[in-house]
Design an enzyme around this catalytic site. Structure first.
Site, PDB file in Angstrom:
ATOM      1  N   GLU A  26      37.629 -11.256 -39.087  1.00  0.00           N
ATOM      2  CA  GLU A  26      37.363 -12.483 -39.144  1.00  0.00           C
ATOM      3  C   GLU A  26      35.802 -12.637 -39.380  1.00  0.00           C
ATOM      4  O   GLU A  26      34.962 -11.767 -39.553  1.00  0.00           O
ATOM      5  CB  GLU A  26      37.278 -13.353 -37.874  1.00  0.00           C
ATOM      6  CG  GLU A  26      36.588 -12.611 -36.907  1.00  0.00           C
ATOM      7  CD  GLU A  26      35.842 -13.696 -35.550  1.00  0.00           C
ATOM      8  OE1 GLU A  26      35.441 -14.646 -36.158  1.00  0.00           O
ATOM      9  OE2 GLU A  26      36.187 -13.480 -34.476  1.00  0.00           O
ATOM     10  N   VAL A 107      39.175 -17.212 -35.622  1.00  0.00           N
ATOM     11  CA  VAL A 107      40.345 -16.437 -35.555  1.00  0.00           C
ATOM     12  C   VAL A 107      41.437 -17.314 -35.948  1.00  0.00           C
ATOM     13  O   VAL A 107      42.531 -16.804 -36.689  1.00  0.00           O
ATOM     14  CB  VAL A 107      40.489 -16.113 -33.980  1.00  0.00           C
ATOM     15  CG1 VAL A 107      41.953 -15.804 -33.916  1.00  0.00           C
ATOM     16  CG2 VAL A 107      39.556 -15.063 -33.376  1.00  0.00           C
ATOM     17  N   ASP A 137      39.244 -29.400 -24.566  1.00  0.00           N
ATOM     18  CA  ASP A 137      38.401 -28.240 -25.414  1.00  0.00           C
ATOM     19  C   ASP A 137      39.165 -27.148 -25.509  1.00  0.00           C
ATOM     20  O   ASP A 137      39.089 -26.404 -24.669  1.00  0.00           O
ATOM     21  CB  ASP A 137      37.017 -28.288 -25.206  1.00  0.00           C
ATOM     22  CG  ASP A 137      36.317 -27.475 -26.203  1.00  0.00           C
ATOM     23  OD1 ASP A 137      36.893 -26.933 -27.151  1.00  0.00           O
ATOM     24  OD2 ASP A 137      35.218 -27.481 -26.422  1.00  0.00           O
ATOM     25  N   ALA A 140      41.865 -23.975 -31.116  1.00  0.00           N
ATOM     26  CA  ALA A 140      42.801 -24.000 -32.271  1.00  0.00           C
ATOM     27  C   ALA A 140      43.239 -22.317 -32.454  1.00  0.00           C
ATOM     28  O   ALA A 140      44.297 -22.365 -32.985  1.00  0.00           O
ATOM     29  CB  ALA A 140      42.196 -24.458 -33.593  1.00  0.00           C
ATOM     30  N   LYS A 158      37.150 -14.874 -24.335  1.00  0.00           N
ATOM     31  CA  LYS A 158      35.702 -14.898 -24.164  1.00  0.00           C
ATOM     32  C   LYS A 158      35.569 -15.259 -22.661  1.00  0.00           C
ATOM     33  O   LYS A 158      36.145 -16.307 -22.355  1.00  0.00           O
ATOM     34  CB  LYS A 158      34.711 -15.772 -25.000  1.00  0.00           C
ATOM     35  CG  LYS A 158      34.451 -14.755 -26.157  1.00  0.00           C
ATOM     36  CD  LYS A 158      33.835 -15.665 -27.284  1.00  0.00           C
ATOM     37  CE  LYS A 158      34.878 -16.518 -27.937  1.00  0.00           C
ATOM     38  NZ  LYS A 158      34.646 -17.064 -29.267  1.00  0.00           N
TER      39      LYS A 158
HETATM   40  N1  PSU Z   1      34.512 -13.348 -30.795  1.00  0.00           N
HETATM   41  C1  PSU Z   1      33.263 -13.204 -30.949  1.00  0.00           C
HETATM   42  N2  PSU Z   1      32.259 -13.906 -31.477  1.00  0.00           N
HETATM   43  C2  PSU Z   1      32.648 -15.175 -31.819  1.00  0.00           C
HETATM   44  C3  PSU Z   1      34.149 -15.619 -31.833  1.00  0.00           C
HETATM   45  C4  PSU Z   1      34.761 -14.716 -31.227  1.00  0.00           C
HETATM   46  O1  PSU Z   1      32.970 -12.096 -30.290  1.00  0.00           O
HETATM   47  O2  PSU Z   1      31.833 -15.954 -32.547  1.00  0.00           O
HETATM   48  C5  PSU Z   1      34.558 -16.670 -32.704  1.00  0.00           C
HETATM   49  C6  PSU Z   1      35.859 -16.693 -33.083  1.00  0.00           C
HETATM   50  O3  PSU Z   1      35.997 -16.732 -34.612  1.00  0.00           O
HETATM   51  C7  PSU Z   1      36.692 -17.663 -32.545  1.00  0.00           C
HETATM   52  C8  PSU Z   1      35.822 -18.922 -32.186  1.00  0.00           C
HETATM   53  O4  PSU Z   1      37.980 -18.110 -33.383  1.00  0.00           O
HETATM   54  O5  PSU Z   1      34.572 -17.990 -31.713  1.00  0.00           O
HETATM   55  C9  PSU Z   1      36.191 -19.748 -31.250  1.00  0.00           C
HETATM   56  O6  PSU Z   1      35.639 -21.060 -31.535  1.00  0.00           O
HETATM   57  P1  PSU Z   1      36.214 -22.356 -30.733  1.00  0.00           P
HETATM   58  O7  PSU Z   1      35.969 -22.084 -29.225  1.00  0.00           O
HETATM   59  O8  PSU Z   1      35.339 -23.352 -31.266  1.00  0.00           O
HETATM   60  O9  PSU Z   1      37.329 -22.436 -31.356  1.00  0.00           O
HETATM   61 MN    MN Z   2      36.482 -25.990 -29.124  1.00  0.00          MN
END
Ligand code: PSU
Ligand code: MN
Length: 308
Positions: A26, A107, A137, A140, A158
């Site tokens: 990614e 992702v 929240d 996706a 995370k």
């Molecule tokens: N893993 C990491 N750092 C990141 C991300 C994942 O170590 O920055 C990113 C990934 O691309 C993941 C995104 O899909 O954060 C999720 O963002 P959100 O919670 O807005 O969907």
């Molecule tokens: Mn989000």
């Protein structure tokens, strides 16, 4: 651009032609997850880790509205230093296409690209999930995992997220969560979470065999492989938790939400831990790239056997 235009790199094309293993990577982690210059270094190191383990890397991103599957080194460098760069999930494809913009794919965004290029194995750091104290929240990423059949290697979700809720959602959406050599779902910076995976597997070949079994049932969900961070770089949950609580509180007080929330939290936690969390982040990303390459090789071997 009104129709998706896709450019596949020479290395990925050649890999597909010769049936070499290919690993998707990614790019939101480069454009929004890590500071410069660590982001470019990490991108190169991840590609290197994939190659060292016998597979071709396919870093996925948008450049000038065109979806790239595999980037050259100069394209990687451009992406890492772009100022006007979108964070691209599936719903943002149309936007970057219309604006002929650049973007790092999340992702979910990367998985959508993999569907077009028939890539089966993908490495990331941590998947998105259900955020704490933020009703609705929900990343996706979870939706993509529920509907795109491929193997996704991560170090858990995370730790900034609501992990029990994230695992419940994955269960509801019938996404198997494989613990690689562990019964416990890892929590990104930490190896422990107190939460269970749905199955523990020990080798790349076992993961491939499991994925085949899973898809043979007609299920279309991804197989999520949770690979704990290497011990040497792990940070205990008790050490991380106060920083996560504080970063979440600051985000709340400052009204930071939506797609800006994850990048804010990652950066703030890196500051609060004086870079320790970022080093952990880099270590787990490389660790996942290595395992994904091994799985991709086992996948190709299995494909060959199925043809005989
Ligand atoms: N893993 C990491 N750092 C990141 C991300 C994942 O170590 O920055 C990113 C990934 O691309 C993941 C995104 O899909 O954060 C999720 O963002 P959100 O919670 O807005 O969907
Ligand atoms: Mn989000």
């Amino acid at each position: 651009m009104e129709e998706l235009s896709i450019k596949i790199s020479q290395e990925v094309n050649e890999g597909n032609r010769t049936r070499k293993a290919v690993v998707a990577l990614e790019s939101t982690v480069l454009t929004h997850g890590l500071p410069r210059p660590q982001n470019l270094q990490l991108a190169r190191d991840m590609e290197g880790a994939v190659r060292e383990n016998g597979a071709a890397p396919a870093t996925i991103a948008f450049l000038d509205g065109c979806l790239h599957i595999g980037l050259s080194d100069s394209e990687l460098e451009r992406l890492a230093n772009e100022d006007n760069v979108y964070k691209v999930g599936p719903r943002d494809y149309g936007t970057v296409m219309m604006k002929a913009a650049c973007g790092g794919t999340t992702v979910a965004g990367t998985m959508l690209a993999c569907k077009h290029a028939d890539l089966k194995v993908f490495a990331t750091g941590g998947i998105g999930g259900v955020h704490r104290d933020a009703p609705f929240d929900i990343s996706a990423d979870l939706q993509a995992l529920a509907s795109i059949p491929m193997i996704v290697v991560c170090a858990g979700a995370k730790a900034i997220l609501d992990l029990p809720a994230t695992l419940e959602y994955l269960e509801t959406m019938s996404v198997p969560v494989v613990g690689y050599g562990t019964d416990e779902f890892p929590a990104f910076y930490s190896r422990e979470s107190g939460l269970d995976v749905s199955v523990k597997l020990e080798t790349p070949q076992e993961i491939v065999d499991f994925a085949k079994a899973h898809w043979s049932t007609g299920s279309q969900s991804a197989v999520l492989v949770a690979n704990p961070i290497p011990l040497a770089d792990a940070i205990s949950r008790s050490e991380m938790e106060p920083h996560i609580t504080q970063a979440n509180k600051e985000a709340h007080d400052r009204g930071i939400h939506g797609k800006a929330l994850t990048p804010f939290l990652l950066q703030r936690i890196s500051e609060l831990t004086e870079g320790k969390s970022m080093r952990a982040n880099l270590s787990l990303l490389l660790n996942n790239a290595r395992l994904a390459a091994q799985i991709a090789r086992a996948w190709r071997m299995t494909e060959r056997q199925m043809e005989i």
